[in-house]
Write a protein that holds these residues in place. Structure first.
Motif, short mmCIF file in Angstrom:
data_model
loop_
_atom_site.label_atom_id
_atom_site.label_comp_id
_atom_site.label_asym_id
_atom_site.label_seq_id
_atom_site.Cartn_x
_atom_site.Cartn_y
_atom_site.Cartn_z
N ARG A 7 0.84 -1.21 0.00
CA ARG A 7 0.00 0.00 0.00
C ARG A 7 0.87 1.26 0.00
O ARG A 7 0.62 2.20 -0.76
CB ARG A 7 -0.92 -0.01 1.22
CG ARG A 7 -1.93 1.15 1.23
CD ARG A 7 -2.75 1.13 2.52
NE ARG A 7 -1.90 1.33 3.68
CZ ARG A 7 -1.42 2.54 4.06
NH1 ARG A 7 -1.71 3.62 3.34
NH2 ARG A 7 -0.66 2.65 5.12
N ARG A 14 2.47 5.95 -7.40
CA ARG A 14 1.45 6.80 -8.02
C ARG A 14 1.90 8.26 -8.01
O ARG A 14 1.78 8.97 -9.01
CB ARG A 14 0.11 6.65 -7.28
CG ARG A 14 -0.62 5.36 -7.54
CD ARG A 14 -2.07 5.46 -7.09
NE ARG A 14 -2.19 5.69 -5.64
CZ ARG A 14 -2.24 4.73 -4.72
NH1 ARG A 14 -2.19 3.46 -5.09
NH2 ARG A 14 -2.36 5.02 -3.45
N GLU A 48 -0.04 -3.85 -8.52
CA GLU A 48 -1.50 -3.79 -8.62
C GLU A 48 -2.08 -5.14 -9.04
O GLU A 48 -3.20 -5.48 -8.66
CB GLU A 48 -1.90 -2.70 -9.62
CG GLU A 48 -1.69 -1.29 -9.08
CD GLU A 48 -2.23 -0.22 -9.99
OE1 GLU A 48 -2.44 0.91 -9.50
OE2 GLU A 48 -2.44 -0.49 -11.19
N THR A 56 -6.34 2.42 -7.15
CA THR A 56 -7.13 3.63 -6.87
C THR A 56 -7.47 4.36 -8.17
O THR A 56 -6.87 4.11 -9.21
CB THR A 56 -6.34 4.58 -5.95
OG1 THR A 56 -5.12 4.94 -6.61
CG2 THR A 56 -6.03 3.93 -4.62
N ASP A 58 -6.85 7.33 -9.04
CA ASP A 58 -5.81 8.21 -9.57
C ASP A 58 -4.57 7.46 -10.01
O ASP A 58 -3.54 8.07 -10.30
CB ASP A 58 -5.42 9.28 -8.53
CG ASP A 58 -4.79 8.67 -7.29
OD1 ASP A 58 -5.15 7.54 -6.93
OD2 ASP A 58 -3.93 9.33 -6.68
N SER A 59 -4.65 6.13 -10.09
CA SER A 59 -3.49 5.35 -10.52
C SER A 59 -3.24 5.55 -12.01
O SER A 59 -4.17 5.51 -12.81
CB SER A 59 -3.72 3.86 -10.25
OG SER A 59 -2.67 3.10 -10.84
N THR A 133 -12.77 12.47 -10.77
CA THR A 133 -13.84 11.49 -10.55
C THR A 133 -14.82 11.38 -11.71
O THR A 133 -15.28 10.29 -12.04
CB THR A 133 -14.64 11.84 -9.27
OG1 THR A 133 -15.11 13.20 -9.37
CG2 THR A 133 -13.75 11.71 -8.04
N ARG A 160 -4.67 13.16 -10.41
CA ARG A 160 -4.63 13.75 -9.07
C ARG A 160 -3.94 15.10 -9.18
O ARG A 160 -2.93 15.23 -9.86
CB ARG A 160 -3.88 12.85 -8.07
CG ARG A 160 -3.70 13.50 -6.70
CD ARG A 160 -2.97 12.59 -5.73
NE ARG A 160 -3.84 11.53 -5.23
CZ ARG A 160 -4.69 11.66 -4.22
NH1 ARG A 160 -4.80 12.82 -3.60
NH2 ARG A 160 -5.44 10.65 -3.83
#
Length: 646
Positions: A7, A14, A48, A56, A58-59, A133, A160
């Protein structure tokens, strides 16, 4: 690696990859090599794959595109995406300012922001807590299509936001334009043509079509980019002007057009429009005008909007470069190299401020690929100084009365059978005595790209040929004042001036003479290289194929063309006659300073102290090459005050 370490490492990856994407796609200033970037991305994908629940939104891995959609869902815009009112002249722009002054009762100077109006697709991007999003099209301004998956594939759109601008609003709605750069558009159409697929008419259609693909993986394969131009609600930003907003958005990681300009008054706006109109065809993307915005947000809020457009902004459009018209007939023209070019005869239409009645159809393959017919309603395009061309037929407007375009079997000028050389798209007349080729060769030889003989332009040369005074190149140097002064429209003085100009052009340097001959595959640059290598016309005429191929820039086609040309008995006789009638070709002198030996110059615009041809000659004297278009070999660009205008 356990889950907790994975994580943390994924968060690091990222952040690093998004930062390097920003450096590469937004700033055009990478700080790591492609290999190092690939290693980071590979590590991200491997982690991943091992821990799929840690992926996520924003990856960077989410840019490759997900599975195809069944259909597009709709998205309601939190605030309407309004259109812009258009103006088409300086007078209308000044009326726009007067309306603002009357509305605000304002007498002080009004400051503006001016920016290129990209010919792309307007989109809205929603960021929640700094993460992208939802993305959507403008649609009808109130409701658009949800193309989030497609927009994720556009590298210039941050997944992001960068935290370089301090506090980021919890919800930020950004608006901008997705576009397709011209180089990518041309490559995409070449690829589609090779597969027999229909071509996109222009970069805007290509961008829109790419974003509206139900399969995001198709979008990911397309060369799209993005410029930000605003936010839905300026109140959530720390900015008070349009210029401050652009600086803030750039710090967040958005790509801001570098041609955005703060204008302290309306005069600066007018000057900026003229500048953008001059440079538009040198940009890497298409623009169709300039957007003018009142710079102050306070004034923007006071002005508000009508039901369809803000009162504080307007689009000053360029004259249209595309239009529709009808093909009435097709004419077949024979060029100086024998190439037969089909030209569409059109119902007159105004394009880019110019009335167009003819447009090139290029060649037989292009006619067949586009399925063009006499009687078709067609889309035509005129860009810069390029001859108008037919883009495509409007198939929906066919009536069934349209006729196929049939290429002639014989030369329309001399009746000689036409041939299509192997590997070429062009159909040619190979008769060296074809009158059309002879006339165009004479015009080229005496014109600006040849010996530049003042007074012997196209119109006068046609008159001399029609009068029987000039049949071949040596005849130019046999002309006498007495021959010319009797012609319609001539007099003693004009005749003397032309004879004086012919004498002045009778001692050309070897490279200029070679270029003036118009030998296939031998332009200015190749002619200069040949002159430098062989020194004299005599040495060049005796060169072997192997010796020619040793010259930089001379390929097999050029070498074969030179051998064929100089081995022709008629050509050798013509060259002897030229010299017998006073032409003295200057060999390349040894010891001339070659300070620009390894430089390649490109000239654009009108120069202030000399003509472009004179400037070209000066740099070639110092050993430089001169290019006619932008390419990777160009080392120096000389731009006059009006680039692309002359």
């Amino acid at each position: 690696m356990d889950r907790e370490h994975a994580r943390k490492r994924l968060a690091e990856l990222r952040e690093q990859i998004n930062y390097h994407n920003y450096r590469y796609y937004v700033l055009d200033d990478p700080v790591i090599s492609d290999g190092e970037y690939d290693q980071l991305f590979r590590e991200l994908l491997e982690l991943e794959e091992r821990f799929p629940d840690l992926v996520t939104a924003d990856s960077p891995s989410q840019r490759v595109g997900g599975p195809p959609l069944d259909r597009f869902e709709t998205v309601e815009h939190p605030l309407p995406m309004l259109s812009l009112d258009n103006v088409f002249s300086e007078e209308e722009l000044r009326e726009f300012e007067e309306k603002i002054r009357r509305f605000l009762q304002w007498e002080e100077e009004i400051q503006y922001s001016a920016e290129p109006k990209l010919d792309g697709l307007a989109v809205e991007l929603v960021y929640e807590e700094g993460v992208f999003t939802i993305g959507s099209t403008r649609g009808d301004g109130l409701v658009g299509e949800n193309i989030t998956a497609q927009l994720r594939t556009v590298q210039a759109i941050p997944l992001r936001l960068q935290e370089l601008a301090g506090d980021i609003p919890s919800r930020l709605i950004v608006r901008g334009e997705v576009y397709m750069p011209l180089e990518g558009f041309e490559a995409l159409n070449r690829e589609r043509a090779s597969r027999g697929e229909p071509l996109f008419a222009n970069p805007r259609n290509a961008a829109a079509g790419s974003l509206r693909q139900l399969d995001p993986r198709v979008t990911a394969s397309r060369p799209l980019s993005f410029f930000v131009y605003g936010v839905a609600d300026t109140a959530v930003t720390p900015c008070s002007t349009q210029q401050e907003l652009y600086r803030w958005l750039a710090r967040l990681g958005f790509k801001v057009n570098p041609l955005v300009l703060h204008c302290p008054d309306i005069e600066t706006v007018v000057a900026r429009y003229r500048y953008l109109q001059e440079v538009r065809h040198q940009l890497e993307y298409e623009i169709d005008g300039m957007v003018v915005k009142v710079d102050s947000f306070e004034l923007q809020h006071r002005l508000g909007a009508t039901s369809r457009a803000p009162r504080w902004a307007v689009a000053w459009k360029f004259p249209a470069t595309q239009a529709t018209t009808r093909i009435k007939d097709v004419d077949f023209q024979v060029g100086r190299t024998g190439a037969v070019t089909p030209v569409a005869i059109l119902e007159p239409v105004t394009v880019g401020g110019v009335t167009v009645q003819r447009a090139t159809l290029h060649n037989q393959d292009e006619i067949q690929r586009k399925d063009l017919r006499i009687g078709d309603t067609v889309l035509i395009q005129r860009a810069g100084d390029v001859i108008p061309e037919v883009i495509k037929p409007i198939v929906e407007k066919r009536t069934g009365q349209e006729q196929p375009i049939l290429f002639p079997k014989k030369c329309p000028e001399c009746g000689h059978p036409l041939v299509r050389p192997r590997g070429e798209a062009v159909i040619r007349c190979i008769n060296p005595h074809c009158p059309a080729q002879r006339l165009r060769s004479l015009i080229y030889f005496a014109g600006k790209n040849g010996l530049d003989i003042e007074g012997l332009g196209k119109k006068n040369m046609e008159q001399l040929v029609e009068a029987g005074l000039v049949r071949d190149l040596p005849d130019i140097f046999r002309l006498r004042v007495e021959d010319l002064e009797e012609l319609d429209g001539w007099g003693r003085k004009s005749a003397e001036n032309v004879i004086r100009a012919i004498r002045a052009a009778s001692h050309p340097p070897l490279d200029r003479f070679l270029a003036a001959l118009g030998i296939r595959f031998v332009g200015e640059v190749t002619a200069a290289q040949l002159a430098r290598r062989f020194g004299s016309l005599e040495h060049l005429m005796e060169a072997s194929r192997e010796e020619l191929l040793e010259v930089d820039g001379v390929g097999e086609q050029a070498a074969d063309s030179l051998l064929d040309y100089f081995s022709d008995p008629d050509v050798r006789a013509m060259l002897r006659e030229l010299q017998e009638n006073g032409l003295q070709i200057q060999p390349v002198e040894a010891g001339v300073p070659r300070r620009l030996e390894d430089r390649v110059f490109l000239f654009t615009g009108s120069l202030e102290t000399m003509s472009r041809n004179e400037a070209k000659a000066r740099v070639k004297e110092l050993g430089a090459q001169v290019a006619t278009t932008v390419n990777r070999k160009v080392t120096d660009v000389v731009a006059g005050p009006s680039p692309a205008a002359s």
